[in-house]
Design a protein around this motif. Structure first.
Motif, PDB file in Angstrom:
ATOM      1  N   GLY A  35      15.986  -0.052  24.818  1.00 30.71           N
ATOM      2  CA  GLY A  35      16.494   0.546  23.585  1.00 30.71           C
ATOM      3  C   GLY A  35      15.422   0.609  22.508  1.00 30.71           C
ATOM      4  O   GLY A  35      14.221   0.577  22.794  1.00 30.71           O
ATOM      5  N   GLN A  36      15.875   0.662  21.257  1.00 23.55           N
ATOM      6  CA  GLN A  36      14.958   0.803  20.114  1.00 23.55           C
ATOM      7  C   GLN A  36      13.962  -0.349  20.032  1.00 23.55           C
ATOM      8  O   GLN A  36      14.308  -1.498  20.257  1.00 23.55           O
ATOM      9  CB  GLN A  36      15.776   0.841  18.824  1.00 23.55           C
ATOM     10  N   GLU A  37      12.740  -0.025  19.669  1.00 23.22           N
ATOM     11  CA  GLU A  37      11.731  -1.050  19.432  1.00 23.22           C
ATOM     12  C   GLU A  37      11.295  -0.956  17.971  1.00 23.22           C
ATOM     13  O   GLU A  37      11.089   0.135  17.443  1.00 23.22           O
ATOM     14  CB  GLU A  37      10.530  -0.863  20.360  1.00 23.22           C
ATOM     15  N   GLU A  38      11.188  -2.093  17.309  1.00 26.56           N
ATOM     16  CA  GLU A  38      10.794  -2.123  15.891  1.00 26.56           C
ATOM     17  C   GLU A  38       9.290  -1.976  15.751  1.00 26.56           C
ATOM     18  O   GLU A  38       8.545  -2.339  16.656  1.00 26.56           O
ATOM     19  CB  GLU A  38      11.175  -3.479  15.266  1.00 26.56           C
ATOM     20  N   GLN A  39       8.870  -1.516  14.583  1.00 25.91           N
ATOM     21  CA  GLN A  39       7.454  -1.556  14.224  1.00 25.91           C
ATOM     22  C   GLN A  39       7.222  -2.925  13.601  1.00 25.91           C
ATOM     23  O   GLN A  39       7.850  -3.226  12.587  1.00 25.91           O
ATOM     24  CB  GLN A  39       7.144  -0.507  13.147  1.00 25.91           C
ATOM     25  N   PRO A  40       6.364  -3.789  14.170  1.00 22.59           N
ATOM     26  CA  PRO A  40       6.147  -5.073  13.502  1.00 22.59           C
ATOM     27  C   PRO A  40       5.595  -4.860  12.086  1.00 22.59           C
ATOM     28  O   PRO A  40       4.824  -3.923  11.866  1.00 22.59           O
ATOM     29  CB  PRO A  40       5.127  -5.797  14.379  1.00 22.59           C
ATOM     30  N   GLN A  41       6.011  -5.729  11.158  1.00 18.34           N
ATOM     31  CA  GLN A  41       5.524  -5.645   9.779  1.00 18.34           C
ATOM     32  C   GLN A  41       4.013  -5.864   9.773  1.00 18.34           C
ATOM     33  O   GLN A  41       3.529  -6.791  10.424  1.00 18.34           O
ATOM     34  CB  GLN A  41       6.212  -6.746   8.962  1.00 18.34           C
ATOM     35  N   ARG A  42       3.303  -5.020   9.047  1.00 20.31           N
ATOM     36  CA  ARG A  42       1.845  -5.177   9.019  1.00 20.31           C
ATOM     37  C   ARG A  42       1.466  -6.414   8.219  1.00 20.31           C
ATOM     38  O   ARG A  42       2.082  -6.730   7.211  1.00 20.31           O
ATOM     39  CB  ARG A  42       1.213  -3.942   8.380  1.00 20.31           C
ATOM     40  N   ILE A  43       0.439  -7.139   8.693  1.00 12.17           N
ATOM     41  CA  ILE A  43      -0.013  -8.283   7.891  1.00 12.17           C
ATOM     42  C   ILE A  43      -1.379  -7.996   7.277  1.00 12.17           C
ATOM     43  O   ILE A  43      -1.943  -8.816   6.588  1.00 12.17           O
ATOM     44  CB  ILE A  43      -0.078  -9.605   8.704  1.00 12.17           C
ATOM     45  N   ASP A  44      -1.903  -6.782   7.546  1.00 11.01           N
ATOM     46  CA  ASP A  44      -3.238  -6.474   7.041  1.00 11.01           C
ATOM     47  C   ASP A  44      -3.167  -5.642   5.756  1.00 11.01           C
ATOM     48  O   ASP A  44      -3.981  -4.758   5.522  1.00 11.01           O
ATOM     49  CB  ASP A  44      -4.041  -5.726   8.116  1.00 11.01           C
ATOM     50  N   LEU A  45      -2.169  -5.942   4.915  1.00  7.68           N
ATOM     51  CA  LEU A  45      -2.026  -5.205   3.657  1.00  7.68           C
ATOM     52  C   LEU A  45      -3.178  -5.534   2.717  1.00  7.68           C
ATOM     53  O   LEU A  45      -3.729  -6.648   2.765  1.00  7.68           O
ATOM     54  CB  LEU A  45      -0.748  -5.638   2.943  1.00  7.68           C
ATOM     55  N   ALA A  46      -3.478  -4.580   1.829  1.00 12.82           N
ATOM     56  CA  ALA A  46      -4.483  -4.871   0.801  1.00 12.82           C
ATOM     57  C   ALA A  46      -3.849  -5.804  -0.236  1.00 12.82           C
ATOM     58  O   ALA A  46      -2.633  -5.804  -0.406  1.00 12.82           O
ATOM     59  CB  ALA A  46      -4.908  -3.570   0.139  1.00 12.82           C
ATOM     60  N   GLU A  47      -4.691  -6.597  -0.914  1.00 10.70           N
ATOM     61  CA  GLU A  47      -4.202  -7.500  -1.964  1.00 10.70           C
ATOM     62  C   GLU A  47      -3.509  -6.732  -3.077  1.00 10.70           C
ATOM     63  O   GLU A  47      -2.543  -7.176  -3.668  1.00 10.70           O
ATOM     64  CB  GLU A  47      -5.414  -8.190  -2.596  1.00 10.70           C
ATOM     65  N   PHE A  48      -4.057  -5.546  -3.356  1.00  7.01           N
ATOM     66  CA  PHE A  48      -3.582  -4.761  -4.497  1.00  7.01           C
ATOM     67  C   PHE A  48      -3.490  -3.296  -4.116  1.00  7.01           C
ATOM     68  O   PHE A  48      -4.395  -2.757  -3.485  1.00  7.01           O
ATOM     69  CB  PHE A  48      -4.560  -4.931  -5.674  1.00  7.01           C
ATOM     70  N   ASP A  49      -2.363  -2.677  -4.491  1.00  2.30           N
ATOM     71  CA  ASP A  49      -2.195  -1.248  -4.240  1.00  2.30           C
ATOM     72  C   ASP A  49      -1.776  -0.604  -5.568  1.00  2.30           C
ATOM     73  O   ASP A  49      -0.685  -0.868  -6.074  1.00  2.30           O
ATOM     74  CB  ASP A  49      -1.109  -1.052  -3.162  1.00  2.30           C
ATOM     75  N   PRO A  50      -2.651   0.202  -6.159  1.00  2.00           N
ATOM     76  CA  PRO A  50      -2.342   0.763  -7.487  1.00  2.00           C
ATOM     77  C   PRO A  50      -1.092   1.654  -7.492  1.00  2.00           C
ATOM     78  O   PRO A  50      -0.568   1.983  -8.546  1.00  2.00           O
ATOM     79  CB  PRO A  50      -3.593   1.588  -7.825  1.00  2.00           C
ATOM     80  N   LYS A  51      -0.601   2.001  -6.274  1.00  2.00           N
ATOM     81  CA  LYS A  51       0.601   2.854  -6.207  1.00  2.00           C
ATOM     82  C   LYS A  51       1.863   2.010  -6.001  1.00  2.00           C
ATOM     83  O   LYS A  51       2.975   2.548  -5.993  1.00  2.00           O
ATOM     84  CB  LYS A  51       0.474   3.845  -5.049  1.00  2.00           C
ATOM     85  N   ASN A  52       1.683   0.687  -5.808  1.00  2.00           N
ATOM     86  CA  ASN A  52       2.868  -0.147  -5.543  1.00  2.00           C
ATOM     87  C   ASN A  52       3.472  -0.651  -6.860  1.00  2.00           C
ATOM     88  O   ASN A  52       2.824  -1.415  -7.586  1.00  2.00           O
ATOM     89  CB  ASN A  52       2.491  -1.347  -4.647  1.00  2.00           C
ATOM     90  N   LEU A  54       5.394  -2.913  -7.627  1.00  2.00           N
ATOM     91  CA  LEU A  54       5.590  -4.359  -7.821  1.00  2.00           C
ATOM     92  C   LEU A  54       4.268  -5.087  -8.104  1.00  2.00           C
ATOM     93  O   LEU A  54       4.271  -6.276  -8.396  1.00  2.00           O
ATOM     94  CB  LEU A  54       6.280  -4.996  -6.601  1.00  2.00           C
ATOM     95  N   CYS A  55       3.156  -4.384  -8.026  1.00  2.00           N
ATOM     96  CA  CYS A  55       1.850  -5.037  -8.240  1.00  2.00           C
ATOM     97  C   CYS A  55       1.560  -5.239  -9.732  1.00  2.00           C
ATOM     98  O   CYS A  55       2.066  -4.492 -10.580  1.00  2.00           O
ATOM     99  CB  CYS A  55       0.744  -4.198  -7.620  1.00  2.00           C
ATOM    100  N   PRO A  56       0.730  -6.228 -10.057  1.00  2.00           N
ATOM    101  CA  PRO A  56       0.375  -6.485 -11.462  1.00  2.00           C
ATOM    102  C   PRO A  56      -0.293  -5.263 -12.101  1.00  2.00           C
ATOM    103  O   PRO A  56      -1.129  -4.621 -11.469  1.00  2.00           O
ATOM    104  CB  PRO A  56      -0.620  -7.652 -11.385  1.00  2.00           C
ATOM    105  N   GLY A  57       0.101  -4.950 -13.321  1.00  2.47           N
ATOM    106  CA  GLY A  57      -0.539  -3.885 -14.093  1.00  2.47           C
ATOM    107  C   GLY A  57      -0.140  -2.468 -13.683  1.00  2.47           C
ATOM    108  O   GLY A  57      -0.621  -1.498 -14.272  1.00  2.47           O
ATOM    109  N   VAL A  58       0.743  -2.339 -12.689  1.00  2.00           N
ATOM    110  CA  VAL A  58       1.138  -0.996 -12.217  1.00  2.00           C
ATOM    111  C   VAL A  58       2.378  -0.531 -12.992  1.00  2.00           C
ATOM    112  O   VAL A  58       3.229  -1.337 -13.380  1.00  2.00           O
ATOM    113  CB  VAL A  58       1.392  -1.013 -10.691  1.00  2.00           C
ATOM    114  N   THR A  59       2.482   0.771 -13.210  1.00  4.48           N
ATOM    115  CA  THR A  59       3.642   1.325 -13.932  1.00  4.48           C
ATOM    116  C   THR A  59       4.775   1.584 -12.942  1.00  4.48           C
ATOM    117  O   THR A  59       4.571   2.212 -11.904  1.00  4.48           O
ATOM    118  CB  THR A  59       3.237   2.628 -14.651  1.00  4.48           C
ATOM    119  N   ARG A  60       5.961   1.031 -13.266  1.00  5.01           N
ATOM    120  CA  ARG A  60       7.109   1.175 -12.370  1.00  5.01           C
ATOM    121  C   ARG A  60       7.783   2.538 -12.535  1.00  5.01           C
ATOM    122  O   ARG A  60       7.430   3.320 -13.422  1.00  5.01           O
ATOM    123  CB  ARG A  60       8.123   0.047 -12.638  1.00  5.01           C
ATOM    124  N   ALA A  61       8.818   2.774 -11.679  1.00  7.40           N
ATOM    125  CA  ALA A  61       9.501   4.076 -11.646  1.00  7.40           C
ATOM    126  C   ALA A  61      10.064   4.465 -13.008  1.00  7.40           C
ATOM    127  O   ALA A  61      10.147   5.647 -13.344  1.00  7.40           O
ATOM    128  CB  ALA A  61      10.619   4.017 -10.609  1.00  7.40           C
TER     129      ALA A  61
END
Ligand code: H2U
Length: 351
Positions: A35-52, A54-61
């Protein structure tokens, strides 16, 4: 007929917190999966993503800019399921069309400024800051609302919409279903036995020593006897705390170690960032804090969906939706696996 073996023979188990039974079918562990197989959650995320957002200093929606936070950061959800000031519905005395008012507020808490620091990768000191922030929010919101639900959805397979380490806190003017049923069942047990159900349960689990994953003087982590998710666990206070706001400094310290160890074991189980939904339950707050609460014991429950690898999950569908929950692996087998896994060193440290 052969003697009953819980690891071989199907049986049902009772969950005294919900009043529901679950079906355990250990002989099904061998069935093939296509049946369905999940995509494992990535652990190689960058420390900071200016588009995220929830990150410090980023403007929310909603156009608000986050501060450049250096520890935890809490804000009111920009898309809350509960608002503080809304008109109440008209009363209805028709038993088939009951309706009631709902008020509340929803908050988001970022655990850490770095997007790649999930709880198992944080230090106990950093986890302590998370617990301190939980307590602070719980106290403030609990003064006004009768239920404050702290919960973490981790991983996209559990509906988490953002990989930055965070949890949510929803406070409501009503007692939601799960805590309402639990409150009734805990109260009934207390009336019949004169002791708190989960205090008794923790003591019996300590004696039986069959489902313990981690223990220290303040906390017990078990795969509950009645667990329905494959690697479900509970963290139970061993010292009769009723709410998270009751914790002493030592209990907070020991809890931070337990959370680090449990989440490290979880990640090490299938060598992935292990998804789950977890949350805290304690005695109700707000108007309901005046009621007797000696039947409550503070505890957290983790509901992880993965069954046999980073990509194969348990689905609660079919028989589960229409009849009752079913599991293959027994609670004892799951506890044994988790207990034997290393809780001190994260698998990514070996890579
Ligand atoms: P989940 O990952 O558990 O969905 O939580 C993220 C929450 O963050 C989600 O409830 C909120 C979403 O509404 N959020 C904001 O409040 N503002 C944003 O700019 C993005 C996400």
């Amino acid at each position: 007929m052969a003697k009953f073996e819980p690891t071989e023979h199907q049986h049902t188990r009772f969950n005294p917190l919900t009043g529901q039974w679950i079906l355990v079918s250990p002989h099904r562990m061998m069935r093939p999966w296509s049946g369905q197989e999940e995509q494992p959650q990535r652990i190689d995320l960058a420390e900071f993503d200016p588009k995220n957002p929830l990150c410090p200093g980023v403007t929310r929606a909603n156009g608000v800019k986050n501060p450049v936070y250096t520890s935890t950061f809490v804000f009111t959800n920009d898309f809350p399921a509960l608002l503080e000031d809304v008109p109440l519905p008209p009363k209805s005395d028709d038993p088939l069309f009951q309706i009631s008012g709902a008020r509340g507020t929803c908050k988001v808490m970022c655990f850490h400024p770095k997007s790649n620091k999930t709880l198992p990768l944080m230090s106990p000191k950093e986890i302590r800051s998370v617990i301190d922030a939980w307590i602070k929010e719980y106290k403030t919101l609990g003064a006004k609302y009768c239920w404050v639900q702290i919960f973490e959805n981790k991983g996209s397979s559990m509906g988490c919409s953002n990989p930055h380490p965070h949890c949510q806190i929803w406070a409501c003017s009503f007692l939601p279903n799960e805590p309402r049923v639990k409150d009734e069942r805990l109260r009934e047990y207390y009336q019949n036995h004169g002791t708190a159900l989960l205090d008794d349960y923790a003591k019996k689990e300590m004696m039986k020593n069959e489902r313990i994953v981690i223990e220290n003087p303040d906390w017990l982590v078990v795969v509950p006897f009645w667990a329905s998710w494959p690697f479900e666990t509970m963290i139970i206070s061993r010292n009769g705390n009723r709410r998270i706001s009751d914790l002493s400094q030592q209990q907070i310290n020991n809890l931070s170690i337990v959370i680090k160890e449990l989440t490290t074991k979880y990640d090490n189980l299938f060598q992935c960032s292990f998804p789950y939904s977890m949350g805290w339950h304690g005695a109700p707050t707000g108007d309901l804090s005046a009621q007797a609460d000696e039947h409550w014991t503070l505890h957290a429950t983790y509901y992880p969906p993965l069954l046999r690898s980073a990509t194969v999950r348990k689905f609660m569908v079919g028989f589960e939706l229409l009849c009752q929950a079913q599991r293959d692996l027994t609670a004892e087998q799951a506890a044994d696996k988790l207990r034997q896994l290393c809780g001190k060193k994260h698998y990514s440290e070996h890579i």
